[in-house]
Design an enzyme around this catalytic site. Structure first.
Site, PDB file in Angstrom:
ATOM      1  N   ARG A  58       0.736  -1.168  -0.064  1.00 58.19           N
ATOM      2  CA  ARG A  58      -0.020  -0.197   0.023  1.00 58.19           C
ATOM      3  C   ARG A  58       0.868   1.284  -0.162  1.00 58.19           C
ATOM      4  O   ARG A  58       0.556   2.325  -0.815  1.00 58.19           O
ATOM      5  CB  ARG A  58      -0.840   0.032   1.171  1.00 58.19           C
ATOM      6  CG  ARG A  58      -2.132  -0.644   1.180  1.00 58.19           C
ATOM      7  CD  ARG A  58      -2.701  -1.287   2.247  1.00 58.19           C
ATOM      8  NE  ARG A  58      -1.686  -2.247   2.721  1.00 58.19           N
ATOM      9  CZ  ARG A  58      -1.866  -3.540   2.486  1.00 58.19           C
ATOM     10  NH1 ARG A  58      -2.905  -3.781   1.839  1.00 58.19           N
ATOM     11  NH2 ARG A  58      -1.078  -4.510   2.625  1.00 58.19           N
ATOM     12  N   THR A  59       1.944   1.558   0.726  1.00 52.65           N
ATOM     13  CA  THR A  59       2.561   2.670   1.183  1.00 52.65           C
ATOM     14  C   THR A  59       3.082   2.998  -0.483  1.00 52.65           C
ATOM     15  O   THR A  59       3.034   4.012  -0.928  1.00 52.65           O
ATOM     16  CB  THR A  59       3.753   2.413   2.102  1.00 52.65           C
ATOM     17  OG1 THR A  59       2.829   2.191   3.271  1.00 52.65           O
ATOM     18  CG2 THR A  59       4.187   3.834   2.421  1.00 52.65           C
ATOM     19  N   LYS A  87      26.113  -4.968  -3.776  1.00 56.45           N
ATOM     20  CA  LYS A  87      27.542  -5.010  -4.276  1.00 56.45           C
ATOM     21  C   LYS A  87      28.567  -4.294  -3.150  1.00 56.45           C
ATOM     22  O   LYS A  87      29.720  -4.174  -3.323  1.00 56.45           O
ATOM     23  CB  LYS A  87      27.783  -4.155  -5.520  1.00 56.45           C
ATOM     24  CG  LYS A  87      26.874  -4.772  -6.686  1.00 56.45           C
ATOM     25  CD  LYS A  87      27.187  -3.814  -8.120  1.00 56.45           C
ATOM     26  CE  LYS A  87      26.185  -4.127  -9.143  1.00 56.45           C
ATOM     27  NZ  LYS A  87      26.445  -3.083 -10.140  1.00 56.45           N
ATOM     28  N   ARG A 108      11.784   3.777   2.452  1.00 55.56           N
ATOM     29  CA  ARG A 108      11.411   2.625   3.790  1.00 55.56           C
ATOM     30  C   ARG A 108      12.708   1.836   4.049  1.00 55.56           C
ATOM     31  O   ARG A 108      13.263   1.426   2.901  1.00 55.56           O
ATOM     32  CB  ARG A 108      10.332   1.753   3.265  1.00 55.56           C
ATOM     33  CG  ARG A 108      10.149   0.877   4.245  1.00 55.56           C
ATOM     34  CD  ARG A 108       8.754   0.041   4.152  1.00 55.56           C
ATOM     35  NE  ARG A 108       7.579   0.773   4.231  1.00 55.56           N
ATOM     36  CZ  ARG A 108       6.390   0.168   4.464  1.00 55.56           C
ATOM     37  NH1 ARG A 108       6.059  -1.035   4.163  1.00 55.56           N
ATOM     38  NH2 ARG A 108       5.371   0.850   4.712  1.00 55.56           N
ATOM     39  N   HIS A 136       6.146   5.951  11.095  1.00 52.74           N
ATOM     40  CA  HIS A 136       5.570   5.693   9.765  1.00 52.74           C
ATOM     41  C   HIS A 136       4.765   6.944   9.783  1.00 52.74           C
ATOM     42  O   HIS A 136       3.241   6.721   9.630  1.00 52.74           O
ATOM     43  CB  HIS A 136       5.025   4.289   9.757  1.00 52.74           C
ATOM     44  CG  HIS A 136       4.344   3.660   8.403  1.00 52.74           C
ATOM     45  ND1 HIS A 136       4.446   4.668   7.402  1.00 52.74           N
ATOM     46  CD2 HIS A 136       3.952   2.620   8.084  1.00 52.74           C
ATOM     47  CE1 HIS A 136       3.934   4.217   6.136  1.00 52.74           C
ATOM     48  NE2 HIS A 136       3.588   2.782   6.661  1.00 52.74           N
TER      49      HIS A 136
HETATM   50  C1  NCD Z   1       2.507  -1.155   7.982  1.00 53.01           C
HETATM   51  C2  NCD Z   1       4.071  -1.039   8.304  1.00 53.01           C
HETATM   52  O1  NCD Z   1       4.637  -1.336   7.122  1.00 53.01           O
HETATM   53  O2  NCD Z   1       4.425  -0.576   9.024  1.00 53.01           O
HETATM   54  N1  NCD Z   1       2.058  -1.452   6.639  1.00 53.01           N
HETATM   55  C3  NCD Z   1       1.767  -0.236   5.998  1.00 53.01           C
HETATM   56  O3  NCD Z   1       2.308   0.520   5.603  1.00 53.01           O
HETATM   57  N2  NCD Z   1       0.233  -0.103   5.744  1.00 53.01           N
HETATM   58  C4  NCD Z   1       2.020  -2.120   8.979  1.00 53.01           C
HETATM   59  C5  NCD Z   1       2.355  -3.683   9.308  1.00 53.01           C
HETATM   60  O4  NCD Z   1       3.472  -3.947   8.196  1.00 53.01           O
HETATM   61  O5  NCD Z   1       2.002  -4.538  10.095  1.00 53.01           O
END
Ligand code: NCD
Length: 311
Positions: A58-59, A87, A108, A136
């Site tokens: 999703r993100t 590498k 991320r 997040h």
């Molecule tokens: C979350 C994350 O990656 O922190 N997912 C997200 O971005 N919607 C939650 C999770 O992984 O449980």
């Protein structure tokens, strides 16, 4: 405009209540325009880098959709294995390249503090799309935006935050985000091993957020307006035996909701879910997690437009 242009987004605590409300207004405006099928060229000529060293559905995809809906181009990768990191290239050099090739970096990474570090290395704005168990912020923004859409406001409501409050960055950022508002009460519902870490707890307490630890979901469910459910973050446990002690320790079933919840209760979840929400909840009035996931696009579009000076 000044206030947003070129800013980094590392933690939800970087933002005031007024800024968040301003962002929600922009998201709402974009949501309507995009819903009418208008082609918005606000970010034409911009390149957004999507640097995902950790898995995401999703993100990453909602950032990509958001950028493209506003006419921007995207570059990037969806796994560290696809980069020269394998590498032996270091993170700083990777970030310098992203900085050179794009106008904004969404990142991320599994290390805590990775986004803050990237924001120091890069001149372009950096958005933290998750750094280990820590922050997040854009998830919290879209969660709070979802509550605003459902209830008209984040204030005055009773919240229950259920699950992995220790390793879950989405739950942590949601709780930190609530400190910018005035909830009536916030119940923390976590198995003892998954209670919030001390450093998070002290921010919550220090902010005056009315947090109360609840022993069970059933006990507080009748009071809740919003139930925020999270997945146990198996991959972040330092010891797999610790995970075994808590796996499957909570589950939101339709039966529990029908017996204890108000009809107005809405269930949020950042997703992905594993087994913590029964699929039978999906088709009911309680379910708000698919709306929540959809709202990631207008919210992230608004954020991109603001940081790039287009809104
Ligand atoms: C979350 C994350 O990656 O922190 N997912 C997200 O971005 N919607 C939650 C999770 O992984 O449980």
């Amino acid at each position: 405009l000044e206030q947003w242009l070129g800013r980094d987004v590392v933690s939800i605590l970087d933002f005031t209540r007024g800024e968040l409300l301003d962002l929600f207004d922009a998201a709402s405006m974009l949501e309507e325009a995009l819903g009418r099928g208008e082609a918005l060229r606000l970010l034409e000529g911009h390149i957004v880098a999507l640097a995902f060293f950790e898995p995401s559905t999703r993100t990453r995809l909602s950032f990509e959709a958001a950028a493209k809906r506003l006419g921007a181009e995207t570059i990037g990768f969806a796994a560290a294995e696809a980069t020269s990191i394998v590498k032996g290239e270091n993170l700083a050099d990777t970030i310098r390249m992203l900085d050179a090739y794009s106008d904004l970096i969404v990142m991320r990474h599994r290390y805590e503090g990775a986004a803050l570090y990237a924001s120091e290395v890069a001149e372009k704005p950096v958005i933290n799309a998750g750094d280990g168990r820590q922050h997040h912020p854009t998830q919290a923004m879209l969660d709070l935006y979802t509550v605003t859409k459902l209830y008209g406001s984040v204030d005055g409501l009773v919240y229950g935050v259920l699950g992995d409050l220790r390793y879950g960055r989405a739950a942590t950022s949601f709780l930190l985000g609530l400190t910018r508002f005035r909830p009536r009460r916030v119940y923390l519902i976590a198995p003892p091993l998954l209670r919030p870490r001390d450093e998070v707890y002290s921010v919550l307490r220090g902010s005056g957020l009315p947090v109360v630890e609840a022993a069970s979901l059933e006990e507080v469910l009748p009071e809740l307006d919003v139930l925020y459910v999270t997945r146990i973050q198996r991959e972040r446990f330092p010891d797999p035996r610790e995970y075994e002690k808590v796996r499957g320790s909570y589950r939101v079933t339709l039966d529990i909701l029908e017996r204890h919840a108000k009809p107005e209760l809405r269930v949020l979840h950042p997703l992905p879910r594993v087994d913590e929400i029964d699929h039978r909840v999906d088709g009911t009035r309680y379910q708000a997690y698919f709306l929540q996931a959809r709202l990631g696009v207008p919210l992230r579009a608004a954020l991109l437009a603001k940081l790039l000076g287009a809104l």
